[in-house]
Design a protein around this motif. Sequence first.
Motif, PDB file in Angstrom:
ATOM      1  N   GLY A  40       8.567 -48.719  43.537  1.00  0.00           N
ATOM      2  CA  GLY A  40       7.853 -49.223  42.372  1.00  0.00           C
ATOM      3  C   GLY A  40       6.513 -49.848  42.682  1.00  0.00           C
ATOM      4  N   GLY A  41       6.203 -50.060  43.944  1.00  0.00           N
ATOM      5  CA  GLY A  41       4.938 -50.672  44.318  1.00  0.00           C
ATOM      6  C   GLY A  41       3.884 -49.626  44.633  1.00  0.00           C
ATOM      7  N   PRO A  42       2.685 -50.086  44.966  1.00  0.00           N
ATOM      8  CA  PRO A  42       1.612 -49.138  45.287  1.00  0.00           C
ATOM      9  C   PRO A  42       1.835 -48.468  46.637  1.00  0.00           C
ATOM     10  CG  PRO A  42       0.902 -51.393  45.689  1.00  0.00           C
ATOM     11  CD  PRO A  42       2.242 -51.479  45.018  1.00  0.00           C
ATOM     12  N   ARG A  43       1.376 -47.251  46.747  1.00  0.00           N
ATOM     13  CA  ARG A  43       1.483 -46.545  48.026  1.00  0.00           C
ATOM     14  C   ARG A  43       0.399 -47.035  48.965  1.00  0.00           C
ATOM     15  NH1 ARG A  43       1.953 -40.410  48.683  1.00  0.00           N
ATOM     16  NH2 ARG A  43       0.149 -40.300  47.347  1.00  0.00           N
ATOM     17  N   ALA A  44       0.758 -47.200  50.248  1.00  0.00           N
ATOM     18  CA  ALA A  44      -0.218 -47.605  51.256  1.00  0.00           C
ATOM     19  C   ALA A  44      -1.051 -46.400  51.681  1.00  0.00           C
ATOM     20  CB  ALA A  44       0.513 -48.212  52.450  1.00  0.00           C
ATOM     21  N   LYS A  45      -2.030 -46.652  52.520  1.00  0.00           N
ATOM     22  CA  LYS A  45      -2.863 -45.582  53.055  1.00  0.00           C
ATOM     23  C   LYS A  45      -2.031 -44.666  53.947  1.00  0.00           C
ATOM     24  CE  LYS A  45      -7.034 -48.456  53.212  1.00  0.00           C
ATOM     25  NZ  LYS A  45      -8.039 -49.087  54.123  1.00  0.00           N
ATOM     26  N   ASN A  46      -2.516 -43.452  54.104  1.00  0.00           N
ATOM     27  CA  ASN A  46      -1.863 -42.465  54.952  1.00  0.00           C
ATOM     28  C   ASN A  46      -2.128 -42.797  56.425  1.00  0.00           C
ATOM     29  OD1 ASN A  46      -0.954 -40.221  56.340  1.00  0.00           O
ATOM     30  ND2 ASN A  46      -2.230 -38.748  55.245  1.00  0.00           N
ATOM     31  N   PRO A  47      -1.104 -43.147  57.209  1.00  0.00           N
ATOM     32  CA  PRO A  47      -1.338 -43.468  58.622  1.00  0.00           C
ATOM     33  C   PRO A  47      -1.725 -42.260  59.462  1.00  0.00           C
ATOM     34  CG  PRO A  47       1.016 -43.430  58.158  1.00  0.00           C
ATOM     35  CD  PRO A  47       0.319 -43.291  56.834  1.00  0.00           C
ATOM     36  N   PHE A  48      -1.524 -41.067  58.916  1.00  0.00           N
ATOM     37  CA  PHE A  48      -1.859 -39.840  59.623  1.00  0.00           C
ATOM     38  C   PHE A  48      -2.990 -39.082  58.914  1.00  0.00           C
ATOM     39  CE2 PHE A  48       2.737 -40.480  60.544  1.00  0.00           C
ATOM     40  CZ  PHE A  48       2.620 -40.742  61.903  1.00  0.00           C
ATOM     41  N   ALA A  49      -3.878 -39.827  58.284  1.00  0.00           N
ATOM     42  CA  ALA A  49      -4.973 -39.191  57.537  1.00  0.00           C
ATOM     43  C   ALA A  49      -5.903 -38.418  58.469  1.00  0.00           C
ATOM     44  CB  ALA A  49      -5.751 -40.247  56.756  1.00  0.00           C
ATOM     45  N   MET A 101       2.343 -48.972  60.503  1.00  0.00           N
ATOM     46  CA  MET A 101       1.794 -49.834  59.462  1.00  0.00           C
ATOM     47  C   MET A 101       0.351 -50.239  59.791  1.00  0.00           C
ATOM     48  SD  MET A 101       5.081 -52.213  58.452  1.00  0.00           S
ATOM     49  CE  MET A 101       4.251 -52.929  57.009  1.00  0.00           C
ATOM     50  N   ALA A 102       0.084 -50.471  61.080  1.00  0.00           N
ATOM     51  CA  ALA A 102      -1.278 -50.808  61.490  1.00  0.00           C
ATOM     52  C   ALA A 102      -2.237 -49.659  61.194  1.00  0.00           C
ATOM     53  CB  ALA A 102      -1.299 -51.142  62.983  1.00  0.00           C
ATOM     54  N   LYS A 103      -1.775 -48.423  61.409  1.00  0.00           N
ATOM     55  CA  LYS A 103      -2.615 -47.267  61.122  1.00  0.00           C
ATOM     56  C   LYS A 103      -2.876 -47.106  59.630  1.00  0.00           C
ATOM     57  CE  LYS A 103      -1.638 -43.436  63.307  1.00  0.00           C
ATOM     58  NZ  LYS A 103      -3.013 -43.084  63.711  1.00  0.00           N
ATOM     59  N   ALA A 104      -2.049 -47.768  58.811  1.00  0.00           N
ATOM     60  CA  ALA A 104      -2.264 -47.776  57.364  1.00  0.00           C
ATOM     61  C   ALA A 104      -3.012 -49.035  56.938  1.00  0.00           C
ATOM     62  CB  ALA A 104      -0.925 -47.690  56.639  1.00  0.00           C
ATOM     63  N   GLY A 105      -3.547 -49.781  57.904  1.00  0.00           N
ATOM     64  CA  GLY A 105      -4.364 -50.948  57.596  1.00  0.00           C
ATOM     65  C   GLY A 105      -3.606 -52.257  57.460  1.00  0.00           C
ATOM     66  N   LYS A 106      -2.347 -52.288  57.895  1.00  0.00           N
ATOM     67  CA  LYS A 106      -1.534 -53.498  57.737  1.00  0.00           C
ATOM     68  C   LYS A 106      -1.593 -54.369  59.002  1.00  0.00           C
ATOM     69  CE  LYS A 106      -0.057 -52.061  53.720  1.00  0.00           C
ATOM     70  NZ  LYS A 106      -0.486 -52.719  52.471  1.00  0.00           N
TER      71      LYS A 106
END
Length: 623
Positions: A40-49, A101-106
């Motif tokens: 139900g929350g927002p999707r994070a960035k793609n860590p494998f973009a 998670m770090a690769k997704a900016g966390k």
Amino acid sequence: MALIANVVASLLANPGLVALVAVLAVVISAVLAVTRGSNGGPRAKNPFATDCRRPPAPLVTDHSVRDKVIKNGFAIKKVPETLDAVVVGSGIGGLGVAALMAKAGKRVLVLEQHDQAGGCCHTFVEKGFEFDVGIHYIGEMCGSTLNKVLMDQLTEGQLQWKKLDDTFDVVSLGAENPKQFPIVQGNEGFKKALLEKFPEEEKAIDDFLLLVKNVRKSMMGYIGFKTFPVWLAKLLVKTGLVNYFTDYFKYASKTVKQTLDELTDNQDLKAVLSYSFGDYGVPPEEAPFTMHAMLIAHYYYSGGFYPVGGASEIAFHMIPVIEKAGGAVLVRAPVNQILIDSEGAACGVRVHKSSGDIDIHAPIVISDAGLYNTYQSLLPKQVVLKHGLDGLLSKVCHGVGAVSLFVGLRGTKEELGLKAQNCWAFTTNDLDAAYKEYLSRKAEDAGKVDVPILFISFPSSKDPTHEQRYPGKSTCTVITLCPYEWFEQWENERVMKRGKEYKDLKMSLAARMWEQTCRLYPQIKDKVEYFDMGTPITNKYYIGAPRGEIYGMDHNMARFQADMVTQLRPETPIPNLYLTGQDIWSCGLAGAVWASLLSANVTLNRNVIFDLINLKKKIGKNK
């Protein structure tokens, strides 16, 4: 109306079609859930973009430089502000989910109780010899396999791998004048080597390899099932539709022994085909065939690989990825409690320090400490009872303990004639009976007769940089399984201060293991310069294994049935608390790192496995 009536009549006349429609509906719902985000929350960035690989830097051999990364001691001033998550434990599952998670900016903080990060991926140096503790060989670390692409991205391409010999394992059957059976990589090589030893068993070998292939094919459905929302997974199990979605659980309904008994009457062949049960710690008569087949497939297609520079390279190259996003990995930080807020949600952890406990708050808590440690030691008892987590623990059991013999040898691999391969040594071809008798022994009898199963490895022969780093030296590691009860009476004694009786017991067993090893490798008998052994209570002290187990929860039949697989997942009934590590998938580096993918699926609220597959395709196109 007539059209609708005809459709309904057609469906009622074809139960299989009804099931197919139901499965399609479920799959569509699942795909929508996992691609849009299931919590139900927002999707994070793609860590494998993007492909983050860069040219490998030179190997860092300066221990003071390495220690700043993998032995960064805890201090409150080192804790990053405004954390997105805190991870308990720095095994590959914990480091993996933190890096994703770090690769997704966390911004993620990883806390490790030991004085070195890496869990079973760490190494130690004694008397000038470097030993690994858990990484002996890994499969599929070549080309563009999913495992290779994943590890490349988690380390930015800095972690390099060296292939073992084509004969990556040797099976030895018999205590005196043992028969030797080479295990060779590749479908053709594997079969050819077996046929040379068992020329009358071609059909059995072909049937075995077909079963392994079929289990491997069923894994994509199994992975999908593990990523489905809990409600959907439970629905699939309750309705039986899960068996239309994947054949995995069909193969999980038989043990390794049952499967092999249906293929052949040749006891030697059955022993050879089930030799690697020591890699997950459950004998053939109790182990699910799916676990065994996954392991065989992991190695035999492309062989075994070893990290260049040793096992500590894994943590050494994953930690900078976490730090790049503002996170940190801190050691000597024993977490003794997961904090629960007034609304019943996880909100941080408590770190035990002699100067006073320190609370660290974060909106997400991820435990890589294992199911037992998390639910029995880290959570308040009333929280465990409230959510019925004690009921889940009653359905699983601890894995078996293990002892590890570490031997430092004088001489290079060339001088000692050591190969880049492992040996699995058994005293008989009746693996189940011998193993059962061994576990039933009294502690004082453990080293009086031969140990029925030994894993013998020479890590120094697998690493092309070892001679450069430790010239003129080689190492040998010998491992066997054993009951925790043999050493339990000393579990509360100080490390290195457990007394003469403890030392005599472990060295008696060590001496027997070494004598058996030297029967197979007589050239190393008089080359010993260092000799010591770790026991199940050593494992408890250094890697937090509650019963000295090296594979986490027992990999028995019950664990791999559909209803239990539904429960062993990252999500917990406690809001904001998630699990990762080998208890969520399976043992080994590959099992733990795939568990980190499952955990990141939930904490990032996106299907990162799809993201990984898409990156793999993109890399393939750019070759």
